[in-house]
Design a protein around this motif. Sequence first.
Motif, short mmCIF file in Angstrom:
data_model
loop_
_atom_site.label_atom_id
_atom_site.label_comp_id
_atom_site.label_asym_id
_atom_site.label_seq_id
_atom_site.Cartn_x
_atom_site.Cartn_y
_atom_site.Cartn_z
N GLU A 88 0.87 -1.13 0.07
CA GLU A 88 0.02 0.11 0.05
C GLU A 88 0.85 1.28 0.03
O GLU A 88 1.67 1.29 0.95
N LEU A 89 0.88 1.95 -1.11
CA LEU A 89 1.48 3.49 -1.01
C LEU A 89 0.60 4.36 -0.44
O LEU A 89 -0.53 4.62 -1.16
N HIS A 90 1.14 5.12 0.32
CA HIS A 90 0.38 6.17 1.18
C HIS A 90 0.97 7.62 0.64
O HIS A 90 2.11 7.76 0.62
N ASP A 91 -0.23 8.55 0.42
CA ASP A 91 0.01 9.74 -0.06
C ASP A 91 0.73 10.41 1.08
O ASP A 91 0.51 10.25 2.42
N THR A 92 1.58 11.73 0.82
CA THR A 92 2.42 12.41 1.61
C THR A 92 1.76 13.74 1.59
O THR A 92 1.70 14.31 0.47
N GLU A 93 1.44 14.39 2.89
CA GLU A 93 0.84 15.79 2.64
C GLU A 93 2.37 16.45 2.92
O GLU A 93 3.33 16.06 3.59
N ILE A 94 2.07 17.86 2.65
CA ILE A 94 3.12 18.85 2.93
C ILE A 94 3.38 19.04 4.52
O ILE A 94 2.24 19.22 5.10
N ARG A 98 11.90 19.53 11.03
CA ARG A 98 13.23 18.90 10.64
C ARG A 98 13.12 17.45 10.75
O ARG A 98 14.41 16.96 10.80
N GLU A 99 12.29 16.93 10.60
CA GLU A 99 12.06 15.34 10.73
C GLU A 99 12.92 14.94 9.16
O GLU A 99 12.72 15.68 8.20
N PRO A 100 13.28 13.76 9.39
CA PRO A 100 14.01 13.25 7.94
C PRO A 100 13.08 13.28 6.96
O PRO A 100 11.68 12.86 7.20
N LEU A 101 13.50 13.37 5.75
CA LEU A 101 12.67 13.18 4.50
C LEU A 101 12.25 11.62 4.27
O LEU A 101 13.18 10.80 4.48
N THR A 102 11.00 11.59 4.14
CA THR A 102 10.71 10.16 3.35
C THR A 102 10.90 9.90 2.21
O THR A 102 11.68 10.98 1.48
N ALA A 103 10.89 8.78 1.57
CA ALA A 103 11.33 8.57 0.34
C ALA A 103 10.42 9.13 -0.86
O ALA A 103 10.88 9.18 -2.16
N ASP A 104 9.16 9.74 -0.27
CA ASP A 104 8.43 10.34 -1.33
C ASP A 104 8.43 11.78 -1.11
O ASP A 104 7.41 12.53 -1.54
N GLU A 105 9.49 12.21 -0.36
CA GLU A 105 9.47 13.89 -0.09
C GLU A 105 10.52 14.68 -0.77
O GLU A 105 11.66 13.74 -0.81
N VAL A 106 10.56 15.81 -1.37
CA VAL A 106 11.39 16.77 -1.47
C VAL A 106 11.29 18.10 -0.83
O VAL A 106 10.00 18.41 -0.58
N GLU A 107 12.38 18.58 -0.60
CA GLU A 107 12.45 20.00 0.02
C GLU A 107 12.34 20.93 -0.94
O GLU A 107 13.30 21.17 -1.72
N GLY A 130 16.62 29.39 2.54
CA GLY A 130 16.69 29.07 3.84
C GLY A 130 15.60 28.28 4.34
O GLY A 130 15.77 27.53 5.02
N HIS A 131 14.53 28.84 3.87
CA HIS A 131 13.19 28.22 4.34
C HIS A 131 12.66 27.43 3.29
O HIS A 131 12.77 27.89 2.07
N THR A 132 12.26 26.26 3.42
CA THR A 132 11.65 25.30 2.40
C THR A 132 10.44 24.59 2.85
O THR A 132 10.21 24.82 4.18
N MET A 133 9.66 23.84 2.00
CA MET A 133 8.44 23.18 2.46
C MET A 133 8.70 21.98 1.63
O MET A 133 9.01 21.60 0.58
N ARG A 134 8.36 20.99 2.50
CA ARG A 134 8.19 19.54 1.89
C ARG A 134 7.13 19.28 0.89
O ARG A 134 5.94 19.84 1.25
N PHE A 135 7.46 18.47 -0.11
CA PHE A 135 6.16 18.01 -1.11
C PHE A 135 6.51 16.74 -1.55
O PHE A 135 7.33 16.43 -1.77
N PRO A 136 5.35 16.10 -1.55
CA PRO A 136 5.32 14.86 -2.13
C PRO A 136 6.02 14.70 -3.60
O PRO A 136 5.32 15.25 -4.32
N LEU A 137 7.04 13.85 -3.89
CA LEU A 137 7.45 13.64 -5.20
C LEU A 137 6.34 13.04 -5.97
O LEU A 137 6.20 13.14 -7.13
N SER A 138 5.44 12.33 -5.53
CA SER A 138 4.43 11.50 -6.27
C SER A 138 3.40 12.74 -7.07
O SER A 138 3.01 12.57 -8.04
#
Length: 242
Positions: A88-94, A98-107, A130-138
């Motif tokens: 099951e591949l789960h979607d990732t929200e923004i 400072r938690e580590p990136l998951t395999a489906d995230e990019v800053e 300097g400021h970033t937001m995490r976003f799902p690669l999918s």
Amino acid sequence: MELKDRLKQARKHRKMSQARLSEATGLDQTTISNLETGKVLSTSKLVQIAHTLQVDAHWLATGKGEMIREFQIEERRLPYGDMNHEMELHDTEIVEGREPLTADEVELPCFYEVEFAAGDGRTQVVENHGHTMRFPLSKLAKRGVSPDQAACATATGNSMEPTIADGSPIAIDKGTRHIIDGKIYALDHGGMLRIKRLYKLPLGRVRLVSDNADEYPEETYSLMGPDSPKIIGRVFWWEVFD
């Protein structure tokens, strides 16, 4: 190392032929071949390819991080005693933090306005690394947006309401700067970060249209004029507030 090199490296590490990868992902084998030669630069199934090859999707898309990392796979047993399992591949929200990136995230870097050092009230739109937001690669892959061409910003004001609310985060494809009539774009307009729908006009002119047309009348500019807006990129995602 480019995407074509990383894909070829990952496929060979997995000992998988292009034909087998094509079968597993549903991509045409010609497309995979074109990806590995650089004739095709992106695909909406980049995350699926990464999971098939058991490599980090963030590494495959950007080259950052490690090729191999541990995957957490959630398995569920099928009914009626079937012993097969499904991934099951789960979607990732923004998320921010400072938690580590998951395999489906990019800053992604964020655009914002800053005042010139002279202090005369003029501003400029810059990309804040300097400021970033995490976003799902999918989500990027589904829209054909390359991670290195994506950025975020925050919409201010009510000119695009009810579509985009004041304070809503938005995502921008810097790789799409040509005008597609009716699409929403982020603009650097004399140092102001503006969000508008664009429409092409003859003689190199463009219409800037706000969804809140009652308060913000339509504007027209020449793309070659001194007061013309600079297109940062197309807005392909925004958060909706209720």
